[in-house]
Motif scaffolding. Structure first.
Motif, short mmCIF file in Angstrom:
data_model
loop_
_atom_site.label_atom_id
_atom_site.label_comp_id
_atom_site.label_asym_id
_atom_site.label_seq_id
_atom_site.Cartn_x
_atom_site.Cartn_y
_atom_site.Cartn_z
N THR A 160 70.05 -3.29 -37.37
CA THR A 160 69.74 -1.96 -37.90
C THR A 160 68.25 -1.68 -37.82
OG1 THR A 160 71.63 -2.10 -39.40
CG2 THR A 160 69.95 -0.45 -39.90
N TYR A 190 73.38 -8.02 -38.91
CA TYR A 190 73.52 -6.57 -38.93
C TYR A 190 72.24 -5.91 -39.45
CZ TYR A 190 78.51 -7.39 -38.21
OH TYR A 190 79.72 -7.78 -37.71
N GLY A 206 67.18 -0.62 -34.51
CA GLY A 206 67.67 0.68 -34.06
C GLY A 206 69.04 0.67 -33.43
N ALA A 207 69.81 -0.42 -33.58
CA ALA A 207 71.14 -0.48 -32.99
C ALA A 207 72.10 0.41 -33.78
CB ALA A 207 71.64 -1.93 -32.98
N ASN A 208 72.93 1.17 -33.06
CA ASN A 208 73.91 2.01 -33.74
C ASN A 208 75.17 1.20 -34.07
OD1 ASN A 208 75.41 1.85 -31.32
ND2 ASN A 208 74.42 3.69 -30.51
N ALA A 209 76.16 1.86 -34.66
CA ALA A 209 77.37 1.16 -35.11
C ALA A 209 78.13 0.54 -33.94
CB ALA A 209 78.27 2.13 -35.88
N TRP A 210 78.24 1.28 -32.83
CA TRP A 210 78.95 0.74 -31.67
C TRP A 210 78.24 -0.47 -31.08
CZ3 TRP A 210 83.29 0.19 -29.28
CH2 TRP A 210 83.30 -0.20 -27.95
N GLN A 211 76.93 -0.43 -30.97
CA GLN A 211 76.17 -1.56 -30.45
C GLN A 211 76.29 -2.78 -31.36
OE1 GLN A 211 72.37 0.46 -30.18
NE2 GLN A 211 72.57 0.75 -27.96
N GLN A 212 76.29 -2.55 -32.66
CA GLN A 212 76.47 -3.67 -33.58
C GLN A 212 77.86 -4.28 -33.42
OE1 GLN A 212 75.42 -2.75 -37.66
NE2 GLN A 212 73.66 -1.52 -37.02
#
Length: 298
Positions: free
Chosen positions: A200, A196, A203-209
């Motif tokens: 982060t 995670y 640049g991955a957002n919460a949904w992508q993670q």
């Protein structure tokens, strides 16, 4: 000569270890044979017989009981009810606790208290819960009283062929959420935090993670939860027995309750054993799917 002596000693040591291992396993294997393997074998035998446990006894009829199952419309209605009940229970019982587990895993305040609160339904007696559920959804019960406050006419929940099954499905979902929540929380602990952190930084957002890290990391846990939830719903008996009795018009009759009725109300033990054997086969298929999927994910 020395080599042969060493080989013989190694063989004797191996043989002694094998004997000791079997001695330790013998009590567990004996109990397994008496309480698991023998009943399964007797069930399969009983499915090929007819009669009752009286002085007349049972007699061999071959595949006649299975043929009766496939020619009985009530059996197919029960199978359809069971499939609808299982599918409608499994999907929400996976999606809801998965979302709750992700939220609780990131929460700090009241996480342990909420975990206990969600898990309480899983350890509550189904008979007691069924009685409470029947009181809630009776015609003059609290649910219809709340609907009346909103200007909605009372709904005959338990006497309607449309609404009786959703009541059982809702109870089953409520019962299963806590167990799956704990399972998913345990699965989330196995996913390294570094993944995670790296996502982060990229640049991955919460949904992508969630989609690219959480779901793949929870794949074995999801398979386990799906199979155990399906088995739980397939063996559902207490809610049907306590709340609806399989009615109205057989609309909530599930396979386990149907087996119970045929065996202990109609005393048609061979026919009930045939239906139970098919249910056992479906359960073994689910277990084999889980084991195969677990090997592929390892």
């Amino acid at each position: 000569m020395t080599h042969q002596k060493l080989s013989r000693n190694a063989f004797l040591d191996f043989d002694n270890e094998t004997v000791i291992a079997w001695l330790f396993l013998a009590p567990a294997l004996l109990l397994l044979g008496i309480f698991v393997l023998y009943p399964i074998a007797y069930l399969c035998y009983l499915s090929f017989t007819a009669g009752s446990f009286t002085r007349a006894g049972v007699h061999w009829v071959g595949l006649q009981n299975y043929w009766r199952l496939f020619l009985t419309p009530d059996f197919w209605q029960v199978v359809g009810n069971t499939i609808v009940f299982t599918v409608a229970t499994v999907l929400p019982s996976l999606l809801l606790p998965l979302g709750l587990a992700v939220l609780l895993d990131r929460a700090i305040v009241l996480r342990d208290l909420l975990r206990v609160a969600y898990f309480l339904p899983s350890i509550t007696s189904l008979v007691a819960v069924g009685l409470g559920w029947r009181w809630l959804f009776q015609t003059e019960g609290p649910v219809n009283q709340w609907l009346a406050l909103l200007g909605i006419d009372p709904i005959p929940w338990l006497s309607s062929t449309v609404w009786a099954m959703p009541v059982l499905i809702l109870l089953s979902i409520w019962k299963q959420i806590g167990f799956n929540l704990v399972v998913f929380l345990a699965g989330l602990q196995t996913i390294p935090i570094s993944r995670y952190e790296a996502a982060t930084l990229d640049g991955a957002n919460a949904w992508q993670q969630f989609w690219y890290i959480t779901l793949p990391g929870l794949q074995p846990t999801l398979i386990f939860a799906a199979v155990t939830t399906a088995i739980f719903t397939l063996r559902s008996f207490e809610p049907v027995y306590v709340i609806t009795g399989g009615g109205p018009l057989n609309a909530t009759n599930l396979l386990v309750y149907y087996i119970y009725e045929q065996a202990f109300a109609q005393f048609d033990f061979g026919y009930a054993a045939a239906a139970a054997t098919l249910l056992l086969g479906a359960t073994l298929v689910l277990v084999s799917v889980q084991l195969r999927a677990s090997r592929e994910t390892d």
